[in-house]
Design a protein around this motif. Structure first.
Motif, PDB file in Angstrom:
ATOM      1  N   LEU A  22     -18.529   1.240   2.555  1.00  0.00           N
ATOM      2  CA  LEU A  22     -17.535   0.163   2.515  1.00  0.00           C
ATOM      3  C   LEU A  22     -16.913   0.008   1.132  1.00  0.00           C
ATOM      4  CD1 LEU A  22     -19.252  -2.606   4.644  1.00  0.00           C
ATOM      5  CD2 LEU A  22     -17.140  -1.392   5.180  1.00  0.00           C
ATOM      6  N   ALA A  23     -17.667   0.369   0.103  1.00  0.00           N
ATOM      7  CA  ALA A  23     -17.156   0.245  -1.267  1.00  0.00           C
ATOM      8  C   ALA A  23     -16.274   1.426  -1.657  1.00  0.00           C
ATOM      9  CB  ALA A  23     -18.316   0.119  -2.252  1.00  0.00           C
ATOM     10  N   LEU A  24     -16.326   2.494  -0.899  1.00  0.00           N
ATOM     11  CA  LEU A  24     -15.545   3.697  -1.207  1.00  0.00           C
ATOM     12  C   LEU A  24     -14.165   3.608  -0.570  1.00  0.00           C
ATOM     13  CD1 LEU A  24     -18.317   6.360  -0.517  1.00  0.00           C
ATOM     14  CD2 LEU A  24     -17.509   5.587  -2.745  1.00  0.00           C
ATOM     15  N   PRO A  25     -13.180   4.281  -1.129  1.00  0.00           N
ATOM     16  CA  PRO A  25     -11.845   4.284  -0.502  1.00  0.00           C
ATOM     17  C   PRO A  25     -11.885   5.012   0.834  1.00  0.00           C
ATOM     18  CG  PRO A  25     -11.913   5.802  -2.360  1.00  0.00           C
ATOM     19  CD  PRO A  25     -13.216   5.076  -2.363  1.00  0.00           C
ATOM     20  N   THR A  26     -11.081   4.548   1.794  1.00  0.00           N
ATOM     21  CA  THR A  26     -11.071   5.170   3.115  1.00  0.00           C
ATOM     22  C   THR A  26      -9.816   6.003   3.377  1.00  0.00           C
ATOM     23  OG1 THR A  26     -10.205   3.105   4.007  1.00  0.00           O
ATOM     24  CG2 THR A  26     -12.571   3.440   4.183  1.00  0.00           C
ATOM     25  N   ALA A  27      -8.894   6.046   2.418  1.00  0.00           N
ATOM     26  CA  ALA A  27      -7.686   6.862   2.585  1.00  0.00           C
ATOM     27  C   ALA A  27      -7.246   7.427   1.246  1.00  0.00           C
ATOM     28  CB  ALA A  27      -6.559   6.037   3.199  1.00  0.00           C
ATOM     29  N   HIS A  28      -6.779   8.676   1.290  1.00  0.00           N
ATOM     30  CA  HIS A  28      -6.115   9.303   0.132  1.00  0.00           C
ATOM     31  C   HIS A  28      -4.615   9.238   0.395  1.00  0.00           C
ATOM     32  CE1 HIS A  28      -9.637  10.942  -1.785  1.00  0.00           C
ATOM     33  NE2 HIS A  28     -10.003  11.586  -0.695  1.00  0.00           N
ATOM     34  N   TYR A  29      -3.874   8.690  -0.527  1.00  0.00           N
ATOM     35  CA  TYR A  29      -2.419   8.623  -0.362  1.00  0.00           C
ATOM     36  C   TYR A  29      -1.792   8.410  -1.729  1.00  0.00           C
ATOM     37  CZ  TYR A  29      -3.255   3.612  -0.743  1.00  0.00           C
ATOM     38  OH  TYR A  29      -3.652   2.383  -1.182  1.00  0.00           O
ATOM     39  N   LEU A  30      -0.503   8.648  -1.792  1.00  0.00           N
ATOM     40  CA  LEU A  30       0.254   8.426  -3.018  1.00  0.00           C
ATOM     41  C   LEU A  30       1.027   7.123  -2.862  1.00  0.00           C
ATOM     42  CD1 LEU A  30       1.627  12.046  -3.453  1.00  0.00           C
ATOM     43  CD2 LEU A  30      -0.281  10.992  -4.667  1.00  0.00           C
ATOM     44  N   PRO A  31       0.571   6.034  -3.502  1.00  0.00           N
ATOM     45  CA  PRO A  31       1.235   4.731  -3.323  1.00  0.00           C
ATOM     46  C   PRO A  31       2.722   4.776  -3.663  1.00  0.00           C
ATOM     47  CG  PRO A  31      -0.819   4.466  -4.541  1.00  0.00           C
ATOM     48  CD  PRO A  31      -0.579   5.938  -4.394  1.00  0.00           C
ATOM     49  N   SER A  32       3.095   5.599  -4.625  1.00  0.00           N
ATOM     50  CA  SER A  32       4.510   5.648  -5.025  1.00  0.00           C
ATOM     51  C   SER A  32       5.393   6.254  -3.933  1.00  0.00           C
ATOM     52  CB  SER A  32       4.644   6.458  -6.307  1.00  0.00           C
ATOM     53  OG  SER A  32       4.170   7.778  -6.104  1.00  0.00           O
ATOM     54  N   PRO A  41      -2.537   2.133   3.626  1.00  0.00           N
ATOM     55  CA  PRO A  41      -3.253   2.724   4.746  1.00  0.00           C
ATOM     56  C   PRO A  41      -4.769   2.626   4.631  1.00  0.00           C
ATOM     57  CG  PRO A  41      -2.392   4.430   3.317  1.00  0.00           C
ATOM     58  CD  PRO A  41      -1.874   3.139   2.794  1.00  0.00           C
ATOM     59  N   ASP A  42      -5.299   2.054   3.539  1.00  0.00           N
ATOM     60  CA  ASP A  42      -6.742   1.887   3.401  1.00  0.00           C
ATOM     61  C   ASP A  42      -7.246   0.878   4.427  1.00  0.00           C
ATOM     62  OD1 ASP A  42      -8.991   2.793   2.109  1.00  0.00           O
ATOM     63  OD2 ASP A  42      -8.284   2.217   0.117  1.00  0.00           O
ATOM     64  N   LEU A  43      -8.517   0.971   4.782  1.00  0.00           N
ATOM     65  CA  LEU A  43      -9.136   0.026   5.717  1.00  0.00           C
ATOM     66  C   LEU A  43      -9.009  -1.388   5.144  1.00  0.00           C
ATOM     67  CD1 LEU A  43     -10.802   0.108   8.381  1.00  0.00           C
ATOM     68  CD2 LEU A  43     -12.839   0.073   6.959  1.00  0.00           C
ATOM     69  N   ASP A  44      -8.469  -2.320   5.927  1.00  0.00           N
ATOM     70  CA  ASP A  44      -8.192  -3.645   5.378  1.00  0.00           C
ATOM     71  C   ASP A  44      -9.452  -4.511   5.289  1.00  0.00           C
ATOM     72  OD1 ASP A  44      -8.616  -4.554   7.948  1.00  0.00           O
ATOM     73  OD2 ASP A  44      -6.575  -5.244   8.263  1.00  0.00           O
ATOM     74  N   LEU A  45      -9.324  -5.623   4.584  1.00  0.00           N
ATOM     75  CA  LEU A  45     -10.464  -6.482   4.272  1.00  0.00           C
ATOM     76  C   LEU A  45     -11.135  -7.030   5.524  1.00  0.00           C
ATOM     77  CD1 LEU A  45     -12.193  -7.893   2.145  1.00  0.00           C
ATOM     78  CD2 LEU A  45     -10.523  -9.751   2.147  1.00  0.00           C
ATOM     79  N   LEU A 102       5.362   7.367   9.339  1.00  0.00           N
ATOM     80  CA  LEU A 102       6.316   6.510   8.637  1.00  0.00           C
ATOM     81  C   LEU A 102       6.713   7.088   7.282  1.00  0.00           C
ATOM     82  CD1 LEU A 102       4.927   2.922   9.283  1.00  0.00           C
ATOM     83  CD2 LEU A 102       7.039   3.917  10.155  1.00  0.00           C
ATOM     84  N   ALA A 103       5.733   7.654   6.594  1.00  0.00           N
ATOM     85  CA  ALA A 103       5.985   8.170   5.250  1.00  0.00           C
ATOM     86  C   ALA A 103       5.254   9.492   5.071  1.00  0.00           C
ATOM     87  CB  ALA A 103       5.524   7.160   4.207  1.00  0.00           C
ATOM     88  N   PRO A 104       5.784  10.579   5.625  1.00  0.00           N
ATOM     89  CA  PRO A 104       5.089  11.859   5.528  1.00  0.00           C
ATOM     90  C   PRO A 104       4.860  12.314   4.088  1.00  0.00           C
ATOM     91  CG  PRO A 104       6.995  12.021   6.992  1.00  0.00           C
ATOM     92  CD  PRO A 104       7.028  10.681   6.356  1.00  0.00           C
ATOM     93  N   SER A 105       5.728  11.877   3.187  1.00  0.00           N
ATOM     94  CA  SER A 105       5.573  12.300   1.799  1.00  0.00           C
ATOM     95  C   SER A 105       4.366  11.641   1.145  1.00  0.00           C
ATOM     96  CB  SER A 105       6.833  11.974   1.004  1.00  0.00           C
ATOM     97  OG  SER A 105       7.076  10.584   1.043  1.00  0.00           O
ATOM     98  N   VAL A 108      -0.986  10.915   3.786  1.00  0.00           N
ATOM     99  CA  VAL A 108      -2.151  10.088   4.060  1.00  0.00           C
ATOM    100  C   VAL A 108      -3.235  10.928   4.723  1.00  0.00           C
ATOM    101  CG1 VAL A 108      -2.979   8.034   5.261  1.00  0.00           C
ATOM    102  CG2 VAL A 108      -0.684   8.071   4.302  1.00  0.00           C
ATOM    103  N   GLN A 109      -4.420  10.883   4.145  1.00  0.00           N
ATOM    104  CA  GLN A 109      -5.572  11.605   4.688  1.00  0.00           C
ATOM    105  C   GLN A 109      -6.804  10.735   4.566  1.00  0.00           C
ATOM    106  OE1 GLN A 109      -5.851  15.132   2.362  1.00  0.00           O
ATOM    107  NE2 GLN A 109      -4.196  16.170   3.428  1.00  0.00           N
TER     108      GLN A 109
END
Length: 139
Positions: A22-32, A41-45, A102-105, A108-109
Motif C-alpha cells: 500500500l505504501a508503494l506506487p501502483t502506477a508508472h506514468y509521466l505526470p507531465s 492513475p495511481d490507486l486512490d486513497l 486517454l493519454a497514450p503518451s 501508464v503501466q
C-alpha cells in the motif's frame, strides 16, 4: 496443528506484505504527459483505505488463529483476500487501460505496489480457503 500454524503465519506475512504494498506506487506514468484535469492513475486513497482495513482484519484473524490454535478464524481471511484481489484486478484491468487510452503518451503501466497487493490478496484468499478445508476435516 502445525499446518494451522503455517497457514496462520502465511496469512500474517501476506497481510503485512500487502501493507507494505500500500505504501508503494501502483502506477508508472509521466505526470507531465497527462492531459490537464486528468486524474492520477495511481490507486486512490479510498481504495487504499479499504485494502488497509481488509489487510488489518486478515492480520487480526491470523493472530487469533495462532492464539487459539484452530483454523476457523483464518478461514475468514479468504473474504478479505478476495476483496483485496478484486479491488486490484479491477484497478489493473479497467482503470489503467482507460487512462492509457486517454493519454497514450503518459505510458501508464502497473508499478510494484499493484503487483504486491494483488499477490497479497491471492495468498490471503488461498490461506483462508486452506484453513476452511482444514477446519472442515477436523470436524
Amino acid at each position: 496443528m502445525a499446518g494451522n500454524r503455517a497457514l496462520a503465519w502465511a496469512g500474517a506475512i501476506a497481510a503485512v506484505g500487502g501493507g507494505v504494498g500500500l505504501a508503494l506506487p501502483t502506477a508508472h506514468y509521466l505526470p507531465s504527459h497527462l492531459p490537464l484535469g486528468a486524474l492520477e492513475p495511481d490507486l486512490d486513497l479510498g481504495l487504499r483505505l479499504v485494502c488497509a482495513g481488509a489487510l488489518a482484519l486478515a492480520f487480526a484473524l491470523a493472530i487469533l488463529t495462532l492464539r487459539r490454535r484452530q483454523a476457523e478464524p483464518l478461514a475468514f481471511a479468504s473474504l478479505t483476500g478476495i476483496a483485496v484481489a478484486g479491488i486490484l484486478l479491477h484497478y489493473l484491468v479497467i482503470t489503467l487501460p482507460g487512462v492509457n487510452r486517454l493519454a497514450p503518451s503518459a505510458a501508464v503501466q502497473p508499478a510494484v505496489g499493484a503487483w504486491v497487493l494483488l499477490a497479497s490478496g491471492l495468498v490471503l484468499a488461498a490461506t483462508g480457503f486452506a484453513a476452511a478445508a482444514a477446519a472442515q476435516r477436523a470436524r
